[in-house]
Design an enzyme around this catalytic site. Structure first.
Site, short mmCIF file in Angstrom:
data_model
loop_
_atom_site.label_atom_id
_atom_site.label_comp_id
_atom_site.label_asym_id
_atom_site.label_seq_id
_atom_site.Cartn_x
_atom_site.Cartn_y
_atom_site.Cartn_z
CD GLU A 146 -2.71 -1.48 0.15
OE1 GLU A 146 -3.07 -0.49 -0.51
OE2 GLU A 146 -3.05 -2.65 -0.12
CG HIS A 232 -13.46 -2.70 -10.10
ND1 HIS A 232 -14.68 -3.22 -10.47
CD2 HIS A 232 -13.49 -2.56 -8.75
CE1 HIS A 232 -15.42 -3.40 -9.39
NE2 HIS A 232 -14.73 -3.01 -8.34
CG HIS A 275 -12.59 -0.17 -2.86
ND1 HIS A 275 -11.43 -0.86 -3.07
CD2 HIS A 275 -12.24 1.09 -2.51
CE1 HIS A 275 -10.40 -0.06 -2.89
NE2 HIS A 275 -10.86 1.13 -2.53
N GLY A 282 -7.45 -3.02 1.02
CA GLY A 282 -6.49 -4.07 0.70
C GLY A 282 -6.01 -4.81 1.93
CE1 TYR A 313 -3.67 -9.16 -3.87
CE2 TYR A 313 -2.54 -7.10 -3.38
CZ TYR A 313 -3.56 -8.00 -3.12
OH TYR A 313 -4.44 -7.73 -2.11
#
Length: 350
Positions: A146, A232, A275, A282, A313
């Site tokens: 992150e 997305h 989300h 995450g 990933y």
């Protein structure tokens, strides 16, 4: 079934009115469910299992049994013959569904199961210090994905020595401390045998954002978000609660059917696709994944935060989210778990 529902409700010290509110139905229906005068729908059974913390499989079997007996009525002999035919056909359907997994994924899952058998025989060699070191690495890598710039050594100093690292932001310090505490929390859930539900998810997220964005910690987002670098588009904020209801319903219906590694990967992908949070999606998704793995006797799947692993990933996630193709993501997580098991076994000496 009626006894199961009433006993579970009383064990949780809930009134029929409170259960009805959580289920979104009339209070009188709860009383009828408990008296046996009315049968809940399949969706209501799934929600009741979550609300009352009843094992989903146990409750669903009781529900199906009562439906079958009701339909059979007095035709006992015909009913027995019909159930034998149905059993044969259902076993065939299960076999077909299992073969829906690709050959590549099936092969890795078989390797994982072989490694887990070895691990189960070596549990006596487990060590607190080994677990502590691996959990530290997990915190370091999950935060690095992150964008956290603390090194592994600096992460250790912040978490275990309580030191402040010069040149690093307060947020980066809190991310390390919070993530380590969240690992401790999921281990407590695993050890107590708690069933994963919305309350536990929000508690995990609350730990992740505590002191960072306190007003949004443990709360679903109320604004639209975009994911940097991804095409997305997560659902609108007014749809998040509904999407999350579906998320937990899916979990309850699948947790006893899917291979634990596939279940863990699916729960990760589905959560990060919705989300539901303004930040920390995450880290929270990976913690949920690893909670499920730990509950099933596996080890933490630690996705590395270096550029190559991070891009693999993200690309696998992107494929799942925009092309409705989860194969790459399932393979990616399975490979990470296989490598994590191999490393763990090499450390404890096999």
């Amino acid at each position: 079934m009626k006894e199961l529902l009433k006993q579970a409700r009383e064990n949780k010290h809930l009134k029929t009115r409170e259960v009805a509110q959580l289920l979104g139905i009339d209070q009188a229906l709860i009383s009828k469910f408990e008296s046996g005068n009315r049968k809940p729908t399949r969706e209501q059974v799934t929600k009741l299992a979550s609300i009352l913390e009843i094992d989903y499989e146990t409750l669903m079997v009781a529900w199906l049994k009562e439906k079958i007996l009701y339909e059979i009525g007095d035709d006992t002999n015909l009913g027995i013959k019909a159930m034998k035919v149905a059993e044969s056909e259902m076993r065939y359907e299960v076999a077909v569904k299992r073969h829906n997994l690709s050959a590549s994924l099936t092969a890795i899952l078989n390797e994982i199961d072989s490694l887990k058998k070895i691990l189960d025989q070596k549990r006596a060699f487990d060590s607190f210090r080994i677990a502590q070191a691996l959990e530290l690495e997990y915190t370091f890598e999950s935060n690095r994905i992150e964008g956290n710039t603390l090194t592994l050594r600096e992460t250790d100093l912040v978490i275990n020595e309580g030191l402040t690292v010069s040149g690093k932001s307060m947020r980066e310090h809190l991310e390390a401390i919070n993530h380590q505490e969240a690992i401790g929390y999921i281990k407590q859930l695993m050890e107590r045998g708690f069933s994963f539900n919305e309350r536990e998810l929000l508690s995990i997220h609350n730990l992740i954002l505590r002191g960072i964005i306190p007003e949004d910690a443990g709360r679903y987002r109320r604004v639209q978000v975009m994911i940097k670098g991804s095409s997305h588009m997560p659902p609108q904020p007014n749809l998040v609660a509904k999407e999350m209801d579906g998320y937990f319903l899916w979990y309850e219906s699948q947790k006893s059917k899917l291979h634990p590694v596939v279940l863990a990967a699916e729960m990760h992908e589905r959560l990060v696709t919705i989300h539901p949070f303004i930040d920390g999606n995450g880290r929270t998704s990976r913690l949920v994944m690893n909670l499920i793995l730990l509950q099933n006797g596996y080890v933490i799947a630690n996705i590395k935060g270096d550029y190559d692993n991070r891009m693999n990933y993200y690309n696998a996630l992107e494929s799942a989210q925009t092309k409705s193709n989860k194969e790459d993501f399932l393979l990616f997580i399975a490979q990470i778990e296989k490598e994590s098991l191999e490393r763990y076994l090499s450390i404890i000496g096999t």
